[in-house]
Design an enzyme around this catalytic site. Structure first.
Site, PDB file in Angstrom:
ATOM      1  N   GLU A   1       4.043   3.483   4.159  1.00  0.00           N
ATOM      2  CA  GLU A   1       4.566   2.156   3.917  1.00  0.00           C
ATOM      3  C   GLU A   1       4.004   1.564   2.651  1.00  0.00           C
ATOM      4  OE1 GLU A   1       7.473   1.587   5.143  1.00  0.00           O
ATOM      5  OE2 GLU A   1       7.725  -0.650   4.423  1.00  0.00           O
ATOM      6  N   ASP A   2       2.912   1.761   2.556  1.00  0.00           N
ATOM      7  CA  ASP A   2       2.628   0.528   1.330  1.00  0.00           C
ATOM      8  C   ASP A   2       1.854   1.099   0.167  1.00  0.00           C
ATOM      9  OD1 ASP A   2       2.971  -1.252   3.327  1.00  0.00           O
ATOM     10  OD2 ASP A   2       0.866  -1.606   3.970  1.00  0.00           O
TER      11      ASP A   2
END
Ligand code: MN
Length: 759
Positions: free
Chosen positions: A110-111
């Site tokens: 996600e990051d």
């Protein structure tokens, strides 16, 4: 696993054979957290899992650290400290390598630049799937604020359907975020804490992870109700001061007593957490002092048989508190929890709760599903293993299966009844907001949980679209629409005993106290104004203000409420304002002095102008009898206060009193204040069925007159060919007198039946 290097400092990444040094970054000076070093993590895992794949752990450590690079958390700590702590939490739960590695990687897709394919390639598909599951959950969180919570919960459960380890990592992730949330803006702190308390803590509990549940609750409680938390902590600390070393003493005594019977036991005591104490106080609405189980003790035995033997020793050594014994060894809880519970009056006369169980049960009690999730030999997939060993997991699978089949979240809720939260019910507002309530809560609790104003003005409700009483007990998944009326500014005070939650009760008490006070103040003001008008003196608020000290009251409202309640006489108010004021002869209903004296003579019809001889009314309140039927001495009576009107006296058997059942604040405890020889008369009503024959009415009137009853009025309300039904209003001295007249009437042949009417 041959050839695996044991020293983490000189680890090789197997895939590309690059030498990876220990590259634990130095945390910045401001950081509060001492970041765990790479070899610390490996050591922690090796401590419970000698066969751990250290290469794998090291590769994951380096990969995640590199991927997050310079990213920072809100606290200023390197971002990587977060996945590392999440992994550490999972080592406390003694979870397998894949779980620890997925925890390290859980935020990378996600990051960071990382992709599922890359993770699959380096760490294998099992770990890749775990990380992707967590990524889905994270995306869900980001969009969830406005979406329906029912829908979110459904998605959450679906996301963990493939592998329960996703849930375990998610819970650890949430726990670390809760532990470090002081750097978040207050608004998101509150939202996250609410969600934690509503969803994640119960989910942890349902999975048997007691420790996790309690810490999540505790951290949320501190954010959501800091005052309550501080109060409980204060009381706990005071208690700890008073009972210094009590836990140690009880531990020693318990161990010594078991040793006497040749039993080796591991005894540990602890104080319960503020959140569980607080909810217990709320649920049982008891004060702190009445709580017996602030201290809990755990006795861990070697096997099941010695658990029962230990129980025997405990029960023969200390008196048992009845009703507190539970045997969850023979009947485990749905979340796999097993233990014997009992409460005794233990050493130092302290009530202590004891849990007796084996080592294995203790592990499950603490770690729940996580205790099963750790598998040593890798025989079979974790899912298969859990399916075999864990009730909690079987339940979860079952829930998720139903979920997968049902087309919409409402259907899902209906099917499962969200048994997940077994001591709570989860209901929804029509807009889909989730409202969590304790079991047995009803619509009143729900309304106050939405908003105090909604509670105060609630007049009805629809549960799942159907009209239902406000006292209806709620079930999981109910959609509740509270119908409100602006005309109702305060709830009926009887609601206080219906409500289950402390929040609702407190709000009802506050609202009714204000409402009753307002009613009394309004009534008092009328009484005062009437007295002043009669005495032809001028009433002014300003003048009363000056007289407040003389009346020992703090405000005008206070004075008026006191008059309305009957604690203060209107004439005292007048005297406080005008010291020269001379009290008039007390009369009722605006009668002039002299009327009352006349009324006492037997010849004058008493009517309503006479003073009513009743005790319990300590003021100038106008008093009258119930309009249909009245009351006579000898009747048990109550007074009903009508603001702006005064007090109406009803006999206790009057069906009209039903109308006031919801308003106990209007009931006055009154008694007759009259002796048997009094010539005063009182109104009563009879219903007489008499046979239609010439002169029958005259016969009835004659009986009443002969027995000294005054007939006020006769009404004929129904007539059939054979019978006439009459109501007779008459005045009698008392109940004995009335009963005598009734008996005489019944004795007449023309009378079919006689009943007293109570309006
Ligand atoms: Mn995270």
């Amino acid at each position: 696993m041959a050839g695996r290097r044991r020293t983490s400092q000189q680890m090789q990444a197997a895939s590309d054979a690059v030498v990876v040094p220990d590259v634990t970054p130095k945390p910045p000076r401001a950081s509060r957290v001492k970041m765990m070093r790479q070899y610390d993590l490996v050591d922690r895992v090796r401590a419970y899992n000698p066969d751990t794949d250290e290469d794998l752990l090291n590769r994951a450590y380096v990969y995640a650290m590199m991927a997050h690079g310079e990213q920072k958390r809100a606290s200023g700590d390197p971002y990587f400290s977060h996945p590392l702590e999440v992994a550490a939490i999972l080592t406390d739960l003694k979870l397998d390598d894949a779980t620890i590695v997925a925890a390290l990687l859980h935020d990378t897709i996600e990051d960071t630049e990382a992709t599922r394919t890359e993770i699959d390639n380096i760490f294998g598909a099992e770990i890749g799937a775990l990380v992707e599951g967590l990524t889905k959950l994270k995306r869900l969180e980001l969009v969830s604020r406005e979406a329906k919570q029912a829908e979110n919960l459904r998605k959450l459960l679906l996301a963990i359907a493939d592998d329960v380890r996703v849930l375990l990592i998610k819970l650890a992730d949430r726990l670390h975020n809760m532990r470090t949330m002081e750097f978040m803006p207050p608004a998101s702190r509150k939202r996250i804490a609410e969600e934690t308390l509503d969803i994640y803590a119960p989910l942890a509990g349902r999975m048997g992870m007691q420790e996790m549940r309690e810490e999540l609750e505790e951290l949320s409680f501190r954010v959501l109700d800091p005052e309550a938390h501080a109060v409980v902590m204060q009381r706990l600390d005071a208690l700890a001061d008073r009972n210094r070393n009590l836990i140690g003493e009880i531990e020693t005594q318990l161990s010594a007593n078991l040793a006497k019977y040749g039993m080796a036991a591991e005894v540990t005591g602890r104080r319960k957490r503020p959140f569980s104490i607080w909810t217990k106080m709320e649920r049982k609405s008891v004060g702190f002092e009445q709580l017996s189980d602030i201290y809990g003790f755990r006795i861990v035995m070697s096997d099941i048989e010695s658990c029962y033997r230990a129980l025997g020793v405990v029960h023969t050594t200390w008196p048992v508190v009845p009703g507190r014994f539970k045997d969850y060894i023979s009947t485990p809880k749905q979340n796999d929890y097993r233990s014997i519970h009992t409460t005794v009056i233990g050493p130092g006369n302290q009530r202590v709760e004891l849990h007796i169980r084996t080592q294995e049960m203790d592990q499950i009690a603490e770690f729940g599903i996580a205790a099963h999730a750790f598998y040593k030999d890798g025989a079979g997939s974790p899912t298969e293993l859990l399916n075999r060993e864990s009730n909690a997991f079987a339940w979860l699978r079952h829930t998720i299966e139903i979920l997968a089949e049902s087309a919409n979240p409402e259907e899902f809720l209906e099917h499962t009844k969200l048994e997940l939260f077994h001591d709570q019910v989860f209901c929804f507002t029509p807009k889909g907001k989730l409202i969590a309530l304790p079991r047995k809560a009803n619509v009143i609790d729900f309304a106050y949980s939405v908003h105090t104003d909604v509670g105060n003005s609630a007049v009805g409700c629809k549960i799942n679209g159907k009209f239902a009483p406000l006292s209806s007990e709620l079930e999981n998944g109910d959609e509740v629409e509270v119908l409100t009326s602006p005309a109702q500014s305060a709830p009926p005070s009887a609601w206080e005993s219906l409500a289950v939650t402390g929040k609702a009760r407190a709000a009802i008490r506050r609202a009714t106290r204000t409402a009753v006070r307002d009613q009394y103040a309004g009534l008092g003001r009328r009484i005062v104004e009437r007295l002043f008008a009669r005495a032809k003196i001028i009433y002014a608020d300003d003048k009363l203000k000056g007289a407040l000290p003389r009346l020992a009251r703090t405000s005008i409202d206070d004075v008026m409420a006191s008059v309305g309640r009957g604690d203060l006489r209107a004439s005292d108010v007048a005297r406080a304002m005008y010291p020269d004021y001379k009290e008039e002869r007390v009369t009722r209903f605006g009668g002039k002095p002299g009327d009352a004296a006349d009324a006492k003579s037997k010849t004058s019809p008493a009517k309503t102008t006479s003073a009513i001889p009743i005790r319990g009314i300590n003021s100038d309140l106008p008093v009258k009898f119930a309009p249909n039927g009245g009351a006579v001495p000898g009747d048990r009576i109550v007074g009903i206060v009508t603001p702006g009107e005064g007090i109406t006296i009803y006999p206790i058997q009057s069906p009209a009193l039903k109308d006031y059942e919801d308003e106990p604040q209007r009931w006055l405890d009154v008694r007759w204040d009259i002796d048997e020889t009094s010539p005063q008369r009182f109104p009563a009503r009879l219903e007489v069925h008499n046979v239609n024959e010439p002169g029958s009415l005259a016969q009835i009137a004659a009986v009443i007159a002969e027995h000294d009853g005054n007939i006020d009025n006769i009404g004929m309300f129904r007539r059939s060919p054979d019978f006439t039904e009459l109501t007779i209003d008459l005045e009698v001295y008392d109940l004995k007198h009335l009963s005598a007249i009734i008996a005489q009437l019944r004795a007449k042949e023309v009378v079919a039946r006689v009943d007293r009417v109570n309006g």
